[in-house]
Design a protein around this motif. Structure first.
Motif, mmCIF file in Angstrom:
data_model
loop_
_atom_site.group_PDB
_atom_site.id
_atom_site.type_symbol
_atom_site.label_atom_id
_atom_site.label_comp_id
_atom_site.label_asym_id
_atom_site.label_seq_id
_atom_site.Cartn_x
_atom_site.Cartn_y
_atom_site.Cartn_z
ATOM 1 N N ILE A 120 7.811 7.814 -5.128
ATOM 2 C CA ILE A 120 6.648 7.302 -4.401
ATOM 3 C C ILE A 120 5.384 7.996 -4.907
ATOM 4 O O ILE A 120 4.358 7.344 -5.163
ATOM 5 C CB ILE A 120 6.816 7.504 -2.883
ATOM 6 N N LEU A 121 5.460 9.308 -5.070
ATOM 7 C CA LEU A 121 4.305 10.061 -5.550
ATOM 8 C C LEU A 121 3.983 9.721 -7.010
ATOM 9 O O LEU A 121 2.805 9.621 -7.377
ATOM 10 C CB LEU A 121 4.534 11.561 -5.379
ATOM 11 N N PHE A 122 5.017 9.514 -7.835
ATOM 12 C CA PHE A 122 4.790 9.112 -9.228
ATOM 13 C C PHE A 122 4.141 7.732 -9.287
ATOM 14 O O PHE A 122 3.242 7.493 -10.080
ATOM 15 C CB PHE A 122 6.093 9.114 -10.031
ATOM 16 N N TRP A 123 4.594 6.829 -8.418
ATOM 17 C CA TRP A 123 4.004 5.488 -8.363
ATOM 18 C C TRP A 123 2.524 5.584 -7.989
ATOM 19 O O TRP A 123 1.675 4.950 -8.624
ATOM 20 C CB TRP A 123 4.758 4.623 -7.356
ATOM 21 N N GLU A 127 0.103 4.176 -10.750
ATOM 22 C CA GLU A 127 -0.446 2.856 -10.439
ATOM 23 C C GLU A 127 -1.810 2.919 -9.742
ATOM 24 O O GLU A 127 -2.660 2.079 -9.999
ATOM 25 C CB GLU A 127 0.526 2.061 -9.558
ATOM 26 N N LEU A 128 -1.976 3.875 -8.850
ATOM 27 C CA LEU A 128 -3.211 3.942 -8.067
ATOM 28 C C LEU A 128 -4.152 5.053 -8.519
ATOM 29 O O LEU A 128 -5.274 5.138 -8.037
ATOM 30 C CB LEU A 128 -2.872 4.145 -6.583
ATOM 31 N N GLN A 147 -8.955 12.773 -3.709
ATOM 32 C CA GLN A 147 -7.758 11.923 -3.700
ATOM 33 C C GLN A 147 -7.735 11.038 -2.451
ATOM 34 O O GLN A 147 -7.362 9.868 -2.508
ATOM 35 C CB GLN A 147 -6.490 12.776 -3.787
ATOM 36 N N LEU A 148 -8.153 11.591 -1.329
ATOM 37 C CA LEU A 148 -8.201 10.796 -0.102
ATOM 38 C C LEU A 148 -9.274 9.704 -0.200
ATOM 39 O O LEU A 148 -9.090 8.602 0.325
ATOM 40 C CB LEU A 148 -8.454 11.687 1.115
ATOM 41 N N GLU A 154 -8.722 2.303 -2.198
ATOM 42 C CA GLU A 154 -7.586 1.419 -2.480
ATOM 43 C C GLU A 154 -7.224 0.596 -1.244
ATOM 44 O O GLU A 154 -7.127 -0.627 -1.307
ATOM 45 C CB GLU A 154 -6.372 2.244 -2.930
ATOM 46 N N ILE A 155 -7.030 1.270 -0.125
ATOM 47 C CA ILE A 155 -6.627 0.562 1.093
ATOM 48 C C ILE A 155 -7.740 -0.377 1.556
ATOM 49 O O ILE A 155 -7.476 -1.499 1.982
ATOM 50 C CB ILE A 155 -6.242 1.560 2.201
ATOM 51 N N ARG A 156 -8.959 0.053 1.443
ATOM 52 C CA ARG A 156 -10.112 -0.756 1.866
ATOM 53 C C ARG A 156 -10.229 -2.043 1.041
ATOM 54 O O ARG A 156 -10.782 -3.037 1.507
ATOM 55 C CB ARG A 156 -11.386 0.081 1.732
ATOM 56 N N SER A 157 -9.691 -2.029 -0.183
ATOM 57 C CA SER A 157 -9.780 -3.203 -1.053
ATOM 58 C C SER A 157 -8.780 -4.308 -0.649
ATOM 59 O O SER A 157 -8.889 -5.428 -1.126
ATOM 60 C CB SER A 157 -9.533 -2.810 -2.511
ATOM 61 N N TYR A 158 -7.848 -3.985 0.206
ATOM 62 C CA TYR A 158 -6.863 -4.975 0.619
ATOM 63 C C TYR A 158 -7.484 -6.005 1.550
ATOM 64 O O TYR A 158 -8.373 -5.686 2.328
ATOM 65 C CB TYR A 158 -5.698 -4.313 1.377
#
Length: 165
Positions: A120-123, A127-128, A147-148, A154-158
């Motif tokens: 999960i952390l590698f992804w 990816e992100l 990082q936050l 990222e989340i806001r772009s959804y």
């Protein structure tokens, strides 16, 4: 208390494009959420999944057999109006997510955490481009603010539907 029951009153179920969105029609009537918002979906595939759930309903509508419809209703009726607070809550999880906190013993637990949580952390890193730090033990250790912020963007772009999922 009486159990809510909705009878099937339609014969045909179809999908229609409205502008850039897709909607589901029961006969010639648009599908609405429980809060009476028109169901407008971002993809034809999602609209077809919702339409299929409605098509498969028998005499009485059974929401427990309609996972796509329930998610769509939640997205439109709840997530859309609370989008910013949900994004903030999720970023908060990023600062304290269990995948970043590792056991110091026993060895089999350490191995399981490494096996299941490292991917999960590698992804996230690959990816992100978000690099979350791992700490050992249960004492809180803040993630890097940069990082936050990446996680927030990222989340806001959804869109509402991705965030709901």
């Amino acid at each position: 208390m009486p159990i809510w029951k909705k009878k099937r009153t339609w014969i045909n179920t179809s999908v229609e494009m409205i502008g850039p969105s897709f909607t589901v029609l029961l006969d010639d009537e648009y599908l609405y959420t429980p809060k009476k918002a028109k169901v407008l979906l971002p993809t034809q595939k999602l609209a077809q999944k919702v339409a299929e759930e409605w098509r498969l309903q028998k005499e009485t509508v059974d929401p427990s057999k309609m996972p796509y419809s329930r998610l769509v209703n939640s997205a439109i009726d709840k997530v859309d109006e609370n989008f910013s607070s949900i994004v903030s809550d999720l970023v908060g999880y990023g600062d304290t997510d269990l995948v970043c906190y590792r056991a110091v013993a026993p060895e089999d637990l350490i191995a399981l955490q490494t096996e299941h949580w490292d991917p999960i952390l590698f992804w996230a890193k690959n990816e992100l481009k978000i690099e979350l730090k791992v700490t050992y033990g249960i004492k809180y250790k803040a993630q890097e603010p940069v990082q936050l912020q990446k996680l927030y963007r990222e989340i806001r772009s959804y869109n509402t539907f991705l965030l709901t999922g």
